[in-house]
Design a protein around this motif. Structure first.
Motif, PDB file in Angstrom:
ATOM      1  N   ARG A  60       3.752   5.321  -2.073  1.00 44.81           N
ATOM      2  CA  ARG A  60       2.191   5.723  -2.839  1.00 44.81           C
ATOM      3  C   ARG A  60       2.951   7.236  -3.740  1.00 44.81           C
ATOM      4  O   ARG A  60       2.026   7.209  -4.879  1.00 44.81           O
ATOM      5  N   ARG A 116      -9.950   0.572   1.542  1.00 47.85           N
ATOM      6  CA  ARG A 116      -9.811   0.827   2.990  1.00 47.85           C
ATOM      7  C   ARG A 116      -9.978  -0.495   3.761  1.00 47.85           C
ATOM      8  O   ARG A 116      -8.957  -0.991   4.880  1.00 47.85           O
ATOM      9  N   ARG A 175      -5.214   8.549 -10.299  1.00 44.42           N
ATOM     10  CA  ARG A 175      -4.485   7.435  -9.256  1.00 44.42           C
ATOM     11  C   ARG A 175      -4.199   8.934  -7.911  1.00 44.42           C
ATOM     12  O   ARG A 175      -3.565   8.235  -6.408  1.00 44.42           O
ATOM     13  N   MET A 215      -5.881   9.695  -0.387  1.00 50.31           N
ATOM     14  CA  MET A 215      -6.669   9.476   0.090  1.00 50.31           C
ATOM     15  C   MET A 215      -5.506   8.582   1.262  1.00 50.31           C
ATOM     16  O   MET A 215      -6.016   8.296   3.466  1.00 50.31           O
ATOM     17  N   ARG A 216      -5.096   7.707   1.115  1.00 50.28           N
ATOM     18  CA  ARG A 216      -4.259   6.536   1.876  1.00 50.28           C
ATOM     19  C   ARG A 216      -2.832   7.106   2.570  1.00 50.28           C
ATOM     20  O   ARG A 216      -2.665   6.896   3.497  1.00 50.28           O
ATOM     21  N   GLU A 218      -6.163  -7.043   5.664  1.00 51.60           N
ATOM     22  CA  GLU A 218      -4.745  -6.562   4.931  1.00 51.60           C
ATOM     23  C   GLU A 218      -3.965  -7.062   6.398  1.00 51.60           C
ATOM     24  O   GLU A 218      -2.419  -8.101   6.936  1.00 51.60           O
ATOM     25  N   PHE A 252     -10.007  -0.352  -8.318  1.00 51.51           N
ATOM     26  CA  PHE A 252      -9.401   1.080  -8.976  1.00 51.51           C
ATOM     27  C   PHE A 252      -9.875   1.044 -10.174  1.00 51.51           C
ATOM     28  O   PHE A 252     -10.037   2.328 -11.231  1.00 51.51           O
ATOM     29  N   ASP A 282      -0.831  -9.023   8.786  1.00 46.32           N
ATOM     30  CA  ASP A 282       0.000  -8.963   9.377  1.00 46.32           C
ATOM     31  C   ASP A 282       0.867  -9.001  10.686  1.00 46.32           C
ATOM     32  O   ASP A 282       1.325  -9.570  11.557  1.00 46.32           O
ATOM     33  N   GLU A 319      -4.885  -6.739  -2.827  1.00 50.23           N
ATOM     34  CA  GLU A 319      -3.646  -5.839  -4.442  1.00 50.23           C
ATOM     35  C   GLU A 319      -4.491  -6.147  -4.768  1.00 50.23           C
ATOM     36  O   GLU A 319      -4.842  -5.718  -6.106  1.00 50.23           O
ATOM     37  N   ALA A 330       4.185  -4.845  -3.080  1.00 49.98           N
ATOM     38  CA  ALA A 330       2.929  -4.552  -3.488  1.00 49.98           C
ATOM     39  C   ALA A 330       2.535  -4.029  -1.833  1.00 49.98           C
ATOM     40  O   ALA A 330       1.573  -4.378  -0.719  1.00 49.98           O
ATOM     41  N   GLY A 331       3.973  -3.250  -0.942  1.00 48.17           N
ATOM     42  CA  GLY A 331       2.907  -1.706  -0.229  1.00 48.17           C
ATOM     43  C   GLY A 331       3.371  -3.343   1.525  1.00 48.17           C
ATOM     44  O   GLY A 331       2.761  -4.180   1.414  1.00 48.17           O
ATOM     45  N   GLY A 332       2.869  -2.677   2.658  1.00 44.79           N
ATOM     46  CA  GLY A 332       2.636  -3.237   3.504  1.00 44.79           C
ATOM     47  C   GLY A 332       3.283  -3.815   4.451  1.00 44.79           C
ATOM     48  O   GLY A 332       3.011  -4.595   5.077  1.00 44.79           O
ATOM     49  N   HIS A 387       3.146 -11.213  13.131  1.00 42.31           N
ATOM     50  CA  HIS A 387       3.692 -11.355  14.061  1.00 42.31           C
ATOM     51  C   HIS A 387       4.217 -12.051  15.431  1.00 42.31           C
ATOM     52  O   HIS A 387       4.570 -12.880  15.790  1.00 42.31           O
ATOM     53  N   VAL A 431      -6.969   8.830  -5.459  1.00 47.20           N
ATOM     54  CA  VAL A 431      -7.346   7.778  -4.351  1.00 47.20           C
ATOM     55  C   VAL A 431      -5.714   6.972  -3.435  1.00 47.20           C
ATOM     56  O   VAL A 431      -6.173   7.231  -2.311  1.00 47.20           O
ATOM     57  N   SER A 443      -4.546   8.833   4.805  1.00 49.49           N
ATOM     58  CA  SER A 443      -4.305   7.714   6.537  1.00 49.49           C
ATOM     59  C   SER A 443      -3.377   7.332   7.019  1.00 49.49           C
ATOM     60  O   SER A 443      -2.880   6.976   8.250  1.00 49.49           O
ATOM     61  N   TRP A 445       4.281   5.146  -6.826  1.00 51.14           N
ATOM     62  CA  TRP A 445       2.843   4.593  -8.067  1.00 51.14           C
ATOM     63  C   TRP A 445       2.409   6.227  -8.684  1.00 51.14           C
ATOM     64  O   TRP A 445       2.450   5.754  -9.221  1.00 51.14           O
ATOM     65  N   ASP A 467       7.385  -3.826   8.133  1.00 54.03           N
ATOM     66  CA  ASP A 467       7.654  -4.250   9.761  1.00 54.03           C
ATOM     67  C   ASP A 467       8.408  -5.638   9.983  1.00 54.03           C
ATOM     68  O   ASP A 467       8.043  -5.827  10.530  1.00 54.03           O
ATOM     69  N   GLU A 468       8.807  -5.503   8.888  1.00 55.41           N
ATOM     70  CA  GLU A 468      10.291  -6.653   9.235  1.00 55.41           C
ATOM     71  C   GLU A 468      10.472  -6.255  10.817  1.00 55.41           C
ATOM     72  O   GLU A 468      10.707  -7.910  11.184  1.00 55.41           O
ATOM     73  N   ARG A 487       6.873   2.130  13.636  1.00 58.19           N
ATOM     74  CA  ARG A 487       6.124   2.432  13.127  1.00 58.19           C
ATOM     75  C   ARG A 487       5.689   3.737  12.394  1.00 58.19           C
ATOM     76  O   ARG A 487       5.144   3.514  11.621  1.00 58.19           O
TER      77      ARG A 487
END
Lengths: 231, 231
Positions: free
Chosen positions: A203, B85, A78, A84-85, B91, B64, B95, B57, A216-218, B99, A81, A88, A206, A221-222, A192
């Motif tokens: 993360r 990635r 975990r 790496m996110r 994903e 994973f 989004d 997901e 679940a993430g992402g 938008h 992985v 980013s 998590w 941006d609301e 952003r």
């Protein structure tokens, strides 16, 4: 072997924390460059972004090698992985600071920010810096409580972003559309930036708990979605 | 066991391709909703985004598990890591379509797009749809040549984006700043959509060749940097 392995994992975490310092410095300097119309400072932010990108690449290579050679499982997997996110996300934060610096550069010798909005941008800059520094300490300490604080700071950024939109889209907006366009994009860059900070914090949650702090993430941006309403 | 393993790898690739179809449909419908001020269509895009998120997901969990249970090496490891990635990029494309739909919804019963810019947005929508469909086939066939085409399509999107900015920031802009703000954000959503498509295509190149098509990713945002200039 196992010792070296855990040293590598530590090195990845340290590099991530260093990336947060670089992103904090970039956004702080970009904000100053923007408010003071300081083109040299803006250039330094633009140039320094390559360092953040290089760190990210380094972390990715290290993580990839760890996966290939050590085949970690459970929490270690975990961590790798997720690292790496996180790299980013933080790299993207550096990009957003660079975008701010580029707007500063573009409008030099003028400032892209009209006098009455300077306070809002100063505050957005402070929140951005605070939030990314907190994220660094959340990573370093795997601090789940701190991660919740980051989400609260993001709420503050969202409020500032909404205020900004209310001003730009108000019928009393006294500036030209070029300025409105600059302010719109700048607002989005800061917002952003904070979103990515929240994503990194989540993360970490998590890694520690195996559960997302949020869905679940992402989904951070609301405000951007509703901001054009000027609400 | 090995057979199941390769079936899982295939399933991940198939799911990614399905995600590109969903993203293409989302952006296509969002564009129509925007141009026709169709609030029901906008709502359907907003609702359907949850499907794209769910796919992502699913791919992440599958990837994973593969890492944990099968401990892939070499190309297979590259495929799994990169899939996570790509799912994240696609994903995000969903989004961005959402938008666009939200802006359409916000301005209903009016259209957010003034008559003279309808052609540009129709074209941006077409390029967005084309580019993500191409990305789907690049993933399915590991098509390095196709990946280069995607980069060319992105250049077309960048040109449209620059045109848009030139119009919004022109001293002859005949609309209010609220419209300018909408157009600025919309332009950025389409442009980022294409950027993420390029990023996915480059990841496929990396899987196949072990090399990046471009410098190490994350650099596809330069037009956004210069766009405020209205260049």
């Amino acid at each position: 072997m196992r010792k070296a392995y855990h040293e590598e994992l530590d090195r990845i975490a340290e590099s991530l924390v260093e990336m947060t310092h670089l992103a904090a410095s970039a956004m702080s300097r970009a904000t100053t460059a923007l408010l003071d119309a300081d083109v040299h400072l803006a250039d330094s932010v633009i140039t320094a972004d390559a360092d953040i990108d290089a760190r990210r690449e380094q972390i990715d290579l290290l993580s990839f090698d760890l996966l290939a050679l050590q085949q970690p499982v459970a929490t270690d997997l975990r961590v790798v992985v997720t690292s790496m996110r996180m790299s980013s996300d933080i790299e993207r934060m550096g990009d957003l600071a660079r975008h701010v610096a580029k707007v500063a550069r573009l409008r030099y010798p003028a400032s892209a920010v009209p006098p009455e909005l300077r306070g809002t941008f100063r505050e957005m800059g402070s929140v951005a810096e605070l939030i990314v520094e907190k994220v660094g300490s959340v990573i370093a300490r795997r601090d789940v409580e701190g991660a919740l604080e980051v989400a609260r700071d993001d709420d503050a950024m969202d409020r500032l972003h909404r205020d900004l939109f209310a001003q730009v889209t108000s019928s009393e907006w006294p500036h030209d559309t070029e300025t409105a366009v600059d302010i719109t994009l700048l607002g989005r860059y800061y917002e952003r930036f904070a979103d990515h900070a929240v994503s990194v914090a989540e993360r970490v949650v998590w890694i520690v708990t195996g559960e997302w702090g949020d869905e679940a993430g992402g989904g951070h941006d609301e405000v951007a979605d509703t901001a054009p309403a000027g609400a």
